[in-house]
Motif scaffolding. Structure first.
Motif, mmCIF file in Angstrom:
data_model
loop_
_atom_site.group_PDB
_atom_site.id
_atom_site.type_symbol
_atom_site.label_atom_id
_atom_site.label_comp_id
_atom_site.label_asym_id
_atom_site.label_seq_id
_atom_site.Cartn_x
_atom_site.Cartn_y
_atom_site.Cartn_z
ATOM 1 N N ALA A 1 0.828 -1.209 0.000
ATOM 2 C CA ALA A 1 0.000 0.000 0.000
ATOM 3 C C ALA A 1 0.859 1.254 0.000
ATOM 4 N N VAL A 2 1.917 1.260 0.790
ATOM 5 C CA VAL A 2 2.825 2.410 0.821
ATOM 6 C C VAL A 2 3.557 2.556 -0.509
ATOM 7 N N ALA A 3 3.982 1.436 -1.066
ATOM 8 C CA ALA A 3 4.689 1.485 -2.350
ATOM 9 C C ALA A 3 3.801 2.073 -3.444
ATOM 10 N N LEU A 4 2.548 1.653 -3.491
ATOM 11 C CA LEU A 4 1.627 2.173 -4.507
ATOM 12 C C LEU A 4 1.378 3.669 -4.322
ATOM 13 N N ALA A 5 1.256 4.100 -3.072
ATOM 14 C CA ALA A 5 1.057 5.530 -2.816
ATOM 15 C C ALA A 5 2.267 6.342 -3.264
ATOM 16 N N LEU A 6 3.452 5.844 -2.987
ATOM 17 C CA LEU A 6 4.667 6.545 -3.396
ATOM 18 C C LEU A 6 4.815 6.558 -4.912
ATOM 19 N N ARG A 7 4.497 5.444 -5.558
ATOM 20 C CA ARG A 7 4.599 5.407 -7.015
ATOM 21 C C ARG A 7 3.659 6.422 -7.658
ATOM 22 N N ASN A 8 2.467 6.580 -7.087
ATOM 23 C CA ASN A 8 1.514 7.547 -7.613
ATOM 24 C C ASN A 8 2.019 8.978 -7.447
ATOM 25 N N VAL B 1 4.971 -2.113 -8.079
ATOM 26 C CA VAL B 1 5.369 -0.776 -8.542
ATOM 27 C C VAL B 1 6.549 -0.819 -9.505
ATOM 28 N N GLY B 2 6.920 -2.009 -9.969
ATOM 29 C CA GLY B 2 8.079 -2.100 -10.844
ATOM 30 C C GLY B 2 9.338 -1.641 -10.139
ATOM 31 N N GLY B 3 9.473 -2.000 -8.870
ATOM 32 C CA GLY B 3 10.598 -1.541 -8.060
ATOM 33 C C GLY B 3 11.702 -2.570 -7.938
ATOM 34 N N TYR B 4 12.617 -2.318 -7.009
ATOM 35 C CA TYR B 4 13.763 -3.188 -6.769
ATOM 36 C C TYR B 4 13.608 -3.839 -5.402
ATOM 37 N N LEU B 5 14.015 -5.079 -5.292
ATOM 38 C CA LEU B 5 13.952 -5.808 -4.019
ATOM 39 C C LEU B 5 15.361 -5.923 -3.447
ATOM 40 N N LYS C 1 13.140 5.668 -8.502
ATOM 41 C CA LYS C 1 13.443 4.252 -8.304
ATOM 42 C C LYS C 1 12.998 3.889 -6.890
ATOM 43 N N ILE C 2 12.147 2.894 -6.794
ATOM 44 C CA ILE C 2 11.630 2.474 -5.484
ATOM 45 C C ILE C 2 12.291 1.157 -5.100
ATOM 46 N N VAL C 3 12.918 1.136 -3.930
ATOM 47 C CA VAL C 3 13.561 -0.061 -3.409
ATOM 48 C C VAL C 3 12.779 -0.532 -2.192
ATOM 49 N N VAL C 4 12.310 -1.754 -2.220
ATOM 50 C CA VAL C 4 11.655 -2.347 -1.049
ATOM 51 C C VAL C 4 12.715 -3.154 -0.306
ATOM 52 N N ALA C 5 13.063 -2.682 0.895
ATOM 53 C CA ALA C 5 14.091 -3.329 1.707
ATOM 54 C C ALA C 5 13.421 -4.362 2.602
ATOM 55 N N ALA C 6 13.614 -5.618 2.274
ATOM 56 C CA ALA C 6 12.884 -6.700 2.934
ATOM 57 C C ALA C 6 13.501 -7.073 4.277
ATOM 58 N N ASP C 7 12.647 -7.519 5.188
ATOM 59 C CA ASP C 7 13.097 -8.284 6.346
ATOM 60 C C ASP C 7 13.177 -9.739 5.902
ATOM 61 N N ASP C 8 14.285 -10.379 6.165
ATOM 62 C CA ASP C 8 14.467 -11.778 5.746
ATOM 63 C C ASP C 8 14.235 -12.685 6.944
ATOM 64 N N ASP C 9 12.949 -12.968 7.233
ATOM 65 C CA ASP C 9 12.600 -13.809 8.384
ATOM 66 C C ASP C 9 12.768 -15.277 8.010
ATOM 67 N N ASN D 1 21.986 -1.530 -8.866
ATOM 68 C CA ASN D 1 22.943 -1.518 -9.976
ATOM 69 C C ASN D 1 23.065 -2.842 -10.708
ATOM 70 N N THR D 2 22.964 -3.951 -9.987
ATOM 71 C CA THR D 2 23.140 -5.233 -10.655
ATOM 72 C C THR D 2 21.831 -5.978 -10.831
ATOM 73 N N GLY D 3 20.748 -5.438 -10.268
ATOM 74 C CA GLY D 3 19.453 -6.064 -10.466
ATOM 75 C C GLY D 3 18.664 -5.363 -11.551
ATOM 76 N N THR D 4 17.475 -5.836 -11.809
ATOM 77 C CA THR D 4 16.583 -5.240 -12.778
ATOM 78 C C THR D 4 15.246 -5.027 -12.098
ATOM 79 N N ALA D 5 14.621 -3.872 -12.341
ATOM 80 C CA ALA D 5 13.339 -3.597 -11.722
ATOM 81 C C ALA D 5 12.347 -4.705 -12.051
ATOM 82 N N ILE D 6 11.554 -5.085 -11.048
ATOM 83 C CA ILE D 6 10.566 -6.131 -11.250
ATOM 84 C C ILE D 6 9.382 -5.533 -11.983
ATOM 85 N N ALA D 7 9.059 -6.060 -13.146
ATOM 86 C CA ALA D 7 8.046 -5.463 -14.012
ATOM 87 C C ALA D 7 6.646 -5.758 -13.504
#
Length: 748
Positions: free
Chosen positions: A190-197, A230-234, A203-211, A271-277
């Motif tokens: 929800a936050v990512a979609l609001a920011l993309r709008n 949002v076509g962002g980076y993980l 460039k939006i990077v979602v910084a994951a918690d790796d549980d 830099n070495t990844g590609t945005a998720i479409a």
């Protein structure tokens, strides 16, 4: 984008400041903590364990909380959030901040508790998170969570989204980027979609918690879903081989390995990844939002290392860290330049010569790009000492303009009162160790270097861009071997270079060092001398000692090779199943294969191209295809292209059986209603714009004399057997079968 420019540096709020959004007005230099590394002590791991338990407690509360309470409850929470936060004091220090090793950004203190405001992008507060000194977290009863965030101001060219405040503070301190704290994995999307709008170009990077300790790792899955949306980076924290069990997020990484490690992982994701479409999921081309996006790097076929080129490649990579295929590429570029224009392959009214443009793509220090050129440089020097007429001019000083390129092999010109004599030998090998420089130059207004390089590949005379320039270069014979890193290539390859025929003249190949050699050894000088003798024999066979002779030795196919090339030309070399951009980068597969096959034949000192020569050339073309896909196309993009290809085949099969079909019939009958408008349009467009077209559209009157607009029907332009190029799949990194060395080639 609405609001401020993306690259603007935003003022960082003081500890007592209320951050109303991601951006404020006055730019200032970012302030980073002096102590960026934490002691890897048992106490740090204990803090992580306590923090994780507290996080699980309030995360569970969030999961069972309704997304929105009733209006009265929400209004009460808003009033409480505003009044309590406004009445609270600024905080310069707090036990929780000390435990996490971060500073205060837009937060306040009420008694012993920290107050973190939750707001929407219209700057309205809806909730407050309280954090006790021991890390316990609570929200206001009835307060809104979905779509709310806490903003840590920073530069807006990259926006980072994460789950909790301490993680967000670590990410900001490591990168300087603006950070949005979403407070829960379920709120990331929800936050990512609001920011993309709001920030459409960021460039939006979602910084994951790796549980990793949780079944199914739901936090990572929800982060991936948000990035896809949002076509962002993980970005996922990399703790290395000795990861503590309790280490899950970027604040843990900060405390264990310092801010530099946090920045490394964020930079790597970008830099070495590609945005998720996101479009692939939205249009139904990828049904699994959690599809694994990892892929193998390109794996070239050993057929690439054919004959003399392969011998040089193996010698150049023995006892060094050079990749043998990169050594082979240097040999191909060198031979392509040195052979000259004497040998040619007539195709229609054109004469094809064996010059090649190759670009070595690999990460900095891992590609071993310079090492790959060492042996061919020594071979060139040895040949030059034997017969200077055999070797081409080698230029490694960089390229900047059309005129500068022409000057290297000019036809003569007047310099004041002096006549500068022409350079008769038009053979030139350009060694461009910083190919990014060429791309930088091509982006400058008025620069004509990219046009000159297109002419050079074609063998067309390089004419001056302005009439006042006296420098020309007729009948150029130029080959290029260049180096670039993946991020530079993706960032600098301007859209017009992807579509104007510049990029598809280059063979981009991915190669990195494939072994570790602490003490590399040079190739024995006797081996170099032997290679110099063998290469010199090849050059004399091709007439390179007479560089001004042009088109004097016609190359030809053997009967089997001719049959093989024809089947390839009708199939794999015209494959358009990889999507518009990738196909555009590979449009010159057929002439490149011809040039490579000519070169391999000449290394065997024969003017007859055989099946073996075509197979070696085909291996390089497939290596090129795999590299372009790996560099420019994400795994999700690949899946979408494969889905489109499968759809085109179903449409062809349906039309072959039924003769024609309306759009409604295709949707309801061919696909059973399980297709979106967007995906059907994409498949039809692919078939209509194929070369030659696979289907055509006809306008027909409505049946039974009904009134209204006429209907459109789709029909095949040719029999299915003639449509191989519309859906043939090019070689992939997972190809198991080697190049087929028979005339009865299996067109894929």
């Amino acid at each position: 984008m609405k609001g401020a420019r993306m690259t603007k540096t935003i003022e960082k709020p003081s500890a007592a400041c209320d951050t109303k959004g991601l951006a404020t007005n006055a730019p200032t230099e970012l302030d980073f903590p002096k102590d960026e590394r934490r002691t890897k002590a048992t106490s740090t791991v204990e803090k992580m364990q306590a923090g994780r338990e507290a996080h699980q407690h309030w995360e569970l509360a969030i999961d069972v909380q309704p997304e929105r309470e009733d209006a009265a409850s929400d209004a009460a929470a808003v009033d409480a959030a505003v009044s309590r936060f406004d009445a609270a004091l600024g905080c310069d220090s707090h036990p929780y901040l000390a435990t996490k090793g971060v500073k205060a950004y837009g937060i306040r203190q009420e008694g012993e508790n920290l107050l973190i405001p939750l707001q929407t992008l219209d700057r309205k507060r809806h909730n407050i998170q309280t954090i006790a000194p021991n890390g316990d977290k609570q929200f206001l009863p009835g307060g809104r969570l979905k779509g709310c965030l806490h903003a840590i101001a920073g530069t807006l060219d990259v926006l980072i989204i994460c789950e909790d405040y301490a993680t967000g503070a670590s990410l900001h301190e490591a990168t300087g980027y603006a950070v949005a704290v979403a407070f829960a994995a379920g709120n990331l999307e929800a936050v990512a979609l609001a920011l993309r709008n709001q920030y459409s170009d960021a460039k939006i990077v979602v910084a994951a918690d790796d549980d990793h300790h949780s079944e199914g790792n739901p936090s990572l899955d929800k982060a991936r879903t948000a990035a896809i949306a949002v076509g962002g980076y993980l970005a996922v924290p990399d703790f290395g081989a000795h990861r503590p069990e309790q280490a899950t997020d970027f604040n843990d990484l900060h405390q264990l390995a310092g801010l530099a490690a946090v920045k490394r992982d964020i930079d790597s994701a970008i830099n070495t990844g590609t945005a998720i479409a996101s479009t692939m999921v939205a249009t139904g081309q990828v049904g699994d939002a959690f599809a694994d996006t990892h892929r193998n790097a390109p794996r070239p076929d050993p057929e690439c290392l054919y004959g003399l080129v392969g011998d040089i490649a193996r010698a150049g990579s023995d006892n060094t860290e050079a990749n043998p295929y990169a050594v082979a590429a240097s040999a191909l570029a060198y031979l392509g330049a040195a052979l000259g224009r004497g040998a040619y392959m007539p195709i229609g009214d054109d004469c094809n010569h064996a010059r090649l443009f190759l670009i070595h793509v690999g990460r900095s220090s891992r590609g071993r790009k310079g090492t790959a050129k060492k042996l061919i440089s020594r071979i060139n020097a040895a040949i030059k000492s034997m017969d200077e007429c055999l070797v081409p001019q080698v230029h490694s000083g960089g390229l900047s303009t059309r005129e500068g390129l022409a000057l290297l092999i000019h036809d003569g010109y007047r310099d004041g009162k002096n006549e500068v004599p022409p350079i008769d030998d038009k053979r030139l090998l350009v060694v461009e160790s910083e190919f990014s420089n060429v791309l930088h130059q091509s982006k400058r207004d008025g620069n004509t270097l990219s046009g000159a390089l297109r002419d050079a590949w074609d063998g067309t005379s390089i004419k001056p861009a302005v009439k006042t320039c006296p420098v020309w270069a007729s009948d150029p014979h130029i080959a290029i071997i260049g180096d670039i890193t993946p991020p530079e290539l993706r960032e600098l390859m301007h859209k017009r270079e992807l579509t104007n025929g510049f990029a598809n003249r280059f063979i981009f190949f991915w190669a990195e060092g494939d072994k570790v050699v602490p003490f590399p050894k040079p190739t024995d000088k006797d081996v170099v001398a032997t290679f110099a003798t063998r290469v010199a024999q090849v050059l004399r066979f091709a007439g390179a000692d007479r560089p001004m002779d042009k088109d004097v030795m016609s190359m030809e196919f053997s009967p089997d090779a001719s049959s093989l090339y024809e089947s390839l030309y009708r199939g794999e070399l015209r494959d358009r199943s990889l999507g518009e951009q990738i196909t555009g980068l590979l449009d010159r597969r057929a002439p490149v294969l011809l040039r490579l096959a000519m070169l391999f034949a000449m290394t065997d000192q024969t003017r007859v191209i055989t099946v073996a020569h075509i197979n070696a050339a085909l291996a390089w073309v497939r290596y090129w295809v795999d590299s372009v896909r790996f560099i420019f196309q994400s795994a999700v993009d690949e899946a979408g292209a494969a889905a489109t290809t499968e759809m085109t085949q179903r449409i062809i099969t349906y039309l072959a059986t039924h003769g024609q079909a309306t759009r409604t019939q295709l949707t309801k009958v061919c696909f059973g209603g399980h297709v979106t408008k967007t995906t059907l349009d994409k498949a039809l467009e692919e078939l209509i714009t194929a070369s030659p077209p696979a289907i055509e559209v006809e306008t027909v009157p409505r049946s039974n004399g009904q009134s209204g607009s006429p209907s459109k029907v789709y029909k095949l332009c040719a029999l299915p057997a003639q449509l191989g190029n519309t859906a043939n799949s090019a070689n992939s990194a997972e190809r198991e079968s080697p190049c087929v060395a028979t005339a009865a080639f299996d067109v894929r």
